[in-house]
Design a protein around this motif. Structure first.
Motif, PDB file in Angstrom:
ATOM      1  N   ASN A  81      -7.612  -5.168  -0.855  1.00 28.66           N
ATOM      2  CA  ASN A  81      -8.081  -4.905   0.427  1.00 28.66           C
ATOM      3  C   ASN A  81      -7.245  -5.041   1.705  1.00 28.66           C
ATOM      4  OD1 ASN A  81     -10.615  -3.892  -0.506  1.00 28.66           O
ATOM      5  ND2 ASN A  81     -11.610  -5.906  -0.610  1.00 28.66           N
ATOM      6  N   GLN A  82      -6.044  -5.417   1.260  1.00 24.51           N
ATOM      7  CA  GLN A  82      -5.085  -5.498   2.447  1.00 24.51           C
ATOM      8  C   GLN A  82      -4.586  -3.996   3.018  1.00 24.51           C
ATOM      9  OE1 GLN A  82      -1.580  -7.947   1.275  1.00 24.51           O
ATOM     10  NE2 GLN A  82      -0.280  -7.024   2.980  1.00 24.51           N
ATOM     11  N   ILE A  83      -4.575  -4.126   4.310  1.00 26.58           N
ATOM     12  CA  ILE A  83      -3.981  -2.926   4.922  1.00 26.58           C
ATOM     13  C   ILE A  83      -2.476  -2.738   4.824  1.00 26.58           C
ATOM     14  CG2 ILE A  83      -3.637  -1.586   7.118  1.00 26.58           C
ATOM     15  CD1 ILE A  83      -6.503  -1.826   6.105  1.00 26.58           C
ATOM     16  N   VAL A  84      -2.178  -1.515   4.052  1.00 24.56           N
ATOM     17  CA  VAL A  84      -0.667  -1.279   3.830  1.00 24.56           C
ATOM     18  C   VAL A  84      -0.298   0.071   4.405  1.00 24.56           C
ATOM     19  CG1 VAL A  84      -0.659  -2.823   1.742  1.00 24.56           C
ATOM     20  CG2 VAL A  84      -1.178  -0.611   1.469  1.00 24.56           C
ATOM     21  N   THR A  85       1.110   0.273   4.533  1.00 31.18           N
ATOM     22  CA  THR A  85       1.616   1.448   4.762  1.00 31.18           C
ATOM     23  C   THR A  85       1.959   2.129   3.369  1.00 31.18           C
ATOM     24  OG1 THR A  85       2.708   0.393   6.594  1.00 31.18           O
ATOM     25  CG2 THR A  85       3.813   2.426   5.883  1.00 31.18           C
ATOM     26  N   ILE A  86       1.615   3.218   3.398  1.00 30.35           N
ATOM     27  CA  ILE A  86       1.700   4.272   2.444  1.00 30.35           C
ATOM     28  C   ILE A  86       2.870   5.157   2.739  1.00 30.35           C
ATOM     29  CG2 ILE A  86       0.825   6.079   0.949  1.00 30.35           C
ATOM     30  CD1 ILE A  86      -2.149   4.947   1.759  1.00 30.35           C
ATOM     31  N   ALA A  87       3.854   5.255   1.896  1.00 26.79           N
ATOM     32  CA  ALA A  87       5.030   6.111   2.436  1.00 26.79           C
ATOM     33  C   ALA A  87       5.351   7.146   1.387  1.00 26.79           C
ATOM     34  CB  ALA A  87       6.321   5.174   2.539  1.00 26.79           C
ATOM     35  N   TYR A  88       5.418   8.223   1.671  1.00 28.90           N
ATOM     36  CA  TYR A  88       5.847   9.571   0.651  1.00 28.90           C
ATOM     37  C   TYR A  88       7.243   9.954   1.123  1.00 28.90           C
ATOM     38  CZ  TYR A  88       6.461  14.004  -1.239  1.00 28.90           C
ATOM     39  OH  TYR A  88       6.905  15.039  -1.966  1.00 28.90           O
ATOM     40  N   GLU A  98      -1.431   5.030   6.940  1.00 28.39           N
ATOM     41  CA  GLU A  98      -2.232   3.690   6.651  1.00 28.39           C
ATOM     42  C   GLU A  98      -3.112   3.800   5.546  1.00 28.39           C
ATOM     43  OE1 GLU A  98      -5.113   1.661   9.546  1.00 28.39           O
ATOM     44  OE2 GLU A  98      -3.082   0.482  10.056  1.00 28.39           O
ATOM     45  N   GLY A  99      -3.129   2.661   4.751  1.00 28.62           N
ATOM     46  CA  GLY A  99      -4.003   2.564   3.678  1.00 28.62           C
ATOM     47  C   GLY A  99      -4.455   1.334   3.455  1.00 28.62           C
ATOM     48  N   ARG A 100      -5.501   1.203   2.307  1.00 28.85           N
ATOM     49  CA  ARG A 100      -5.919  -0.088   1.971  1.00 28.85           C
ATOM     50  C   ARG A 100      -5.979  -0.254   0.522  1.00 28.85           C
ATOM     51  NH1 ARG A 100      -9.739  -3.329   4.314  1.00 28.85           N
ATOM     52  NH2 ARG A 100      -9.970  -1.929   5.699  1.00 28.85           N
ATOM     53  N   ARG A 125       4.192   2.577  -5.933  1.00 36.47           N
ATOM     54  CA  ARG A 125       4.787   1.389  -6.318  1.00 36.47           C
ATOM     55  C   ARG A 125       4.934   0.622  -5.231  1.00 36.47           C
ATOM     56  NH1 ARG A 125       7.095   0.709 -10.935  1.00 36.47           N
ATOM     57  NH2 ARG A 125       6.913   2.924 -11.358  1.00 36.47           N
ATOM     58  N   VAL A 126       4.768  -0.841  -5.348  1.00 32.68           N
ATOM     59  CA  VAL A 126       4.850  -1.798  -4.252  1.00 32.68           C
ATOM     60  C   VAL A 126       6.558  -2.107  -3.983  1.00 32.68           C
ATOM     61  CG1 VAL A 126       4.317  -4.127  -3.603  1.00 32.68           C
ATOM     62  CG2 VAL A 126       2.769  -2.790  -4.828  1.00 32.68           C
ATOM     63  N   ALA A 127       6.861  -1.724  -2.771  1.00 38.30           N
ATOM     64  CA  ALA A 127       7.993  -1.975  -2.315  1.00 38.30           C
ATOM     65  C   ALA A 127       8.429  -3.586  -1.834  1.00 38.30           C
ATOM     66  CB  ALA A 127       8.634  -0.980  -1.277  1.00 38.30           C
ATOM     67  N   ALA A 128       9.548  -3.862  -1.591  1.00 34.87           N
ATOM     68  CA  ALA A 128       9.917  -5.274  -1.073  1.00 34.87           C
ATOM     69  C   ALA A 128       9.370  -5.715   0.411  1.00 34.87           C
ATOM     70  CB  ALA A 128      11.285  -5.569  -1.006  1.00 34.87           C
ATOM     71  N   ASP A 129       9.335  -4.748   1.062  1.00 37.97           N
ATOM     72  CA  ASP A 129       8.549  -4.989   2.276  1.00 37.97           C
ATOM     73  C   ASP A 129       7.204  -4.576   2.484  1.00 37.97           C
ATOM     74  OD1 ASP A 129       8.062  -2.234   2.059  1.00 37.97           O
ATOM     75  OD2 ASP A 129       9.123  -1.556   4.000  1.00 37.97           O
ATOM     76  N   GLY A 130       6.469  -4.743   1.267  1.00 37.55           N
ATOM     77  CA  GLY A 130       4.981  -4.806   1.292  1.00 37.55           C
ATOM     78  C   GLY A 130       4.357  -3.326   1.554  1.00 37.55           C
ATOM     79  N   SER A 131       5.170  -2.354   1.737  1.00 40.48           N
ATOM     80  CA  SER A 131       4.546  -0.817   1.754  1.00 40.48           C
ATOM     81  C   SER A 131       4.476  -0.440   0.390  1.00 40.48           C
ATOM     82  CB  SER A 131       5.554  -0.083   2.439  1.00 40.48           C
ATOM     83  OG  SER A 131       6.943  -0.015   1.959  1.00 40.48           O
ATOM     84  N   VAL A 132       3.835   0.949   0.245  1.00 35.22           N
ATOM     85  CA  VAL A 132       3.642   1.341  -1.111  1.00 35.22           C
ATOM     86  C   VAL A 132       4.291   2.749  -1.165  1.00 35.22           C
ATOM     87  CG1 VAL A 132       1.759   2.221  -2.791  1.00 35.22           C
ATOM     88  CG2 VAL A 132       1.227   0.182  -1.494  1.00 35.22           C
ATOM     89  N   ILE A 133       5.228   2.999  -1.956  1.00 32.84           N
ATOM     90  CA  ILE A 133       5.935   4.250  -2.046  1.00 32.84           C
ATOM     91  C   ILE A 133       5.310   5.302  -3.060  1.00 32.84           C
ATOM     92  CG2 ILE A 133       8.279   5.175  -2.215  1.00 32.84           C
ATOM     93  CD1 ILE A 133       7.991   3.064  -0.052  1.00 32.84           C
ATOM     94  N   ILE A 134       4.850   6.451  -2.543  1.00 35.47           N
ATOM     95  CA  ILE A 134       4.379   7.227  -3.345  1.00 35.47           C
ATOM     96  C   ILE A 134       5.261   8.426  -4.169  1.00 35.47           C
ATOM     97  CG2 ILE A 134       2.649   9.290  -3.413  1.00 35.47           C
ATOM     98  CD1 ILE A 134       1.537   6.532  -2.875  1.00 35.47           C
TER      99      ILE A 134
END
Length: 137
Positions: A81-88, A98-100, A125-134
């Protein structure tokens, strides 16, 4: 008499240094230097404290018990439920939204994330900065 002689000839287990819990540690604890002690002549466990410090426990460990590799995991970077940055990402293109997070994840783990604006669920995939890379480069 022969039984006692046979038992004496059996090889003794090798005792080495082992990292043990300095106090009772709960599951999910991020281990620090204060949480572990190196004990000489202790069977089992990990022999180098540097391999343990910074890791997260997957289960409770009682005081004085050796810490084994199976008890450890990489620290959770993204919680459910943490708000994360989704990056393509694709070559020189990067689109962010922005995503959950729909589940917890450590660096490198694949987790599901729901885009907050479109309500579409994607895996990344979770990146080192806490974002999620698509999409990987």
């Amino acid at each position: 008499m022969r039984l006692i002689l046979a038992l004496l000839l059996l090889p003794a287990p090798a005792l080495a240094d082992a990292v043990v819990a300095a106090h009772t540690l709960r599951a999910g604890t991020l281990l620090t230097e204060a949480d572990v002690v190196l004990v000489a002549g202790q069977a089992g466990g990990i022999a180098d404290p540097a391999q343990v410090i910074g890791q997260q426990l997957r289960m409770m460990v009682s005081q004085g018990r050796p810490i084994e590799a199976a008890f450890l995991s990489a620290p959770t970077l993204v919680e459910r439920n943490q708000i994360v940055t989704i990056a393509y990402e694709r070559t020189s293109l990067r689109i962010e939204a922005e995503g959950r997070a729909l589940g917890p994840g450590s660096i490198g783990q694949v987790i599901r994330v729901m885009n907050n604006s479109s309500r579409v669920t994607v895996s990344g995939r979770v990146a080192a900065d806490g974002s999620v890379i698509i999409g990987e480069n």
